[in-house]
Motif scaffolding. Structure first.
Motif, short mmCIF file in Angstrom:
data_model
loop_
_atom_site.label_atom_id
_atom_site.label_comp_id
_atom_site.label_asym_id
_atom_site.label_seq_id
_atom_site.Cartn_x
_atom_site.Cartn_y
_atom_site.Cartn_z
N PHE A 73 -19.93 3.08 -31.57
CA PHE A 73 -20.81 4.16 -32.00
C PHE A 73 -21.88 3.61 -32.93
O PHE A 73 -21.65 2.60 -33.60
CB PHE A 73 -20.01 5.24 -32.75
N PRO A 74 -23.04 4.27 -33.00
CA PRO A 74 -24.03 3.87 -34.00
C PRO A 74 -23.43 3.99 -35.40
O PRO A 74 -22.48 4.74 -35.62
CB PRO A 74 -25.16 4.89 -33.82
N GLU A 91 -15.32 12.29 -34.11
CA GLU A 91 -15.23 13.65 -34.66
C GLU A 91 -16.59 14.20 -35.07
O GLU A 91 -16.80 15.41 -35.11
CB GLU A 91 -14.28 13.68 -35.86
N SER A 92 -17.55 13.33 -35.39
CA SER A 92 -18.84 13.80 -35.87
C SER A 92 -19.90 13.92 -34.77
O SER A 92 -21.04 14.27 -35.06
CB SER A 92 -19.36 12.88 -36.99
N LEU A 93 -19.53 13.65 -33.53
CA LEU A 93 -20.51 13.78 -32.44
C LEU A 93 -20.97 15.23 -32.33
O LEU A 93 -20.15 16.15 -32.31
CB LEU A 93 -19.90 13.37 -31.10
N ASN A 94 -22.25 15.44 -32.24
CA ASN A 94 -22.82 16.78 -32.09
C ASN A 94 -23.06 17.02 -30.60
O ASN A 94 -23.89 16.36 -29.99
CB ASN A 94 -24.13 16.87 -32.86
N MET A 95 -22.33 17.97 -30.00
CA MET A 95 -22.43 18.23 -28.57
C MET A 95 -23.24 19.49 -28.27
O MET A 95 -23.20 20.00 -27.16
CB MET A 95 -21.03 18.34 -27.96
N LYS A 96 -24.01 20.00 -29.24
CA LYS A 96 -24.80 21.20 -29.01
C LYS A 96 -25.94 20.91 -28.04
O LYS A 96 -26.46 19.80 -27.98
CB LYS A 96 -25.34 21.74 -30.33
N GLU A 97 -26.34 21.95 -27.30
CA GLU A 97 -27.36 21.81 -26.28
C GLU A 97 -28.60 22.60 -26.66
O GLU A 97 -28.54 23.55 -27.42
CB GLU A 97 -26.85 22.36 -24.95
N GLN A 98 -29.73 22.19 -26.09
CA GLN A 98 -30.94 23.01 -26.18
C GLN A 98 -31.37 23.31 -24.75
O GLN A 98 -31.27 22.47 -23.87
CB GLN A 98 -32.04 22.31 -26.97
#
Length: 143
Positions: A106-107, A113-120
């Motif tokens: 990961f970067p 756990e901190s991956l943001n999976m929200k979409e636009q």
């Protein structure tokens, strides 16, 4: 493929017959859009549809080539993705090459756990914060 498709998840369809679906009347020759986005998230077709559970497909006896309308990652009918045949031939080779050629991390500062999976929303579904995988090649000792 269910959550972040490359192409719009609205499949066009022209009704060949008078139809009644879920109490809605669709006259013959009507143009409708099948909302594949909603089908992919419908709890009638899969348990816990908003969770990433790839193991659910191990016992999944549904064809992804557009014949079973519970799973339509490549569309269906006349407008099905023309890239299915070459894609099926290449996906294993490409994935194996990527996995074999690199070690992945990961970067800095990012955890699972901190991956943001929200979409636009847009023509395609994009992630609000794009995923970024950083490949690194481990030094191999030669003795």
């Amino acid at each position: 493929m269910r959550f972040h498709p490359l192409a719009p998840h609205l499949l066009p369809y022209k009704a060949k017959y008078y139809l009644e679906i879920l109490g809605f009347t669709i006259p013959k020759d009507s143009n409708v859009l099948v909302n594949i986005w909603a089908i992919a998230r419908d709890p009638r077709y899969r348990e816990d549809p908003l969770s990433f559970l790839p193991e659910r497909f191990l016992s999944f006896n549904i064809d992804f080539r557009g014949r079973d309308f519970e799973y339509l990652p490549f569309g269906a009918g006349k407008r099905i993705c023309p890239g299915i045949p070459p894609g099926l031939r290449m996906v294993h080779f490409v994935l194996a090459s990527i996995i074999h050629s690199f070690s992945w991390k990961f970067p800095q500062g990012i955890t699972l756990e901190s991956l943001n999976m929200k979409e636009q929303f847009g023509v395609t579904l994009k992630k609000v914060i794009p995923l970024c995988a950083i490949p690194f090649i481990e030094e191999k000792c030669s003795q």
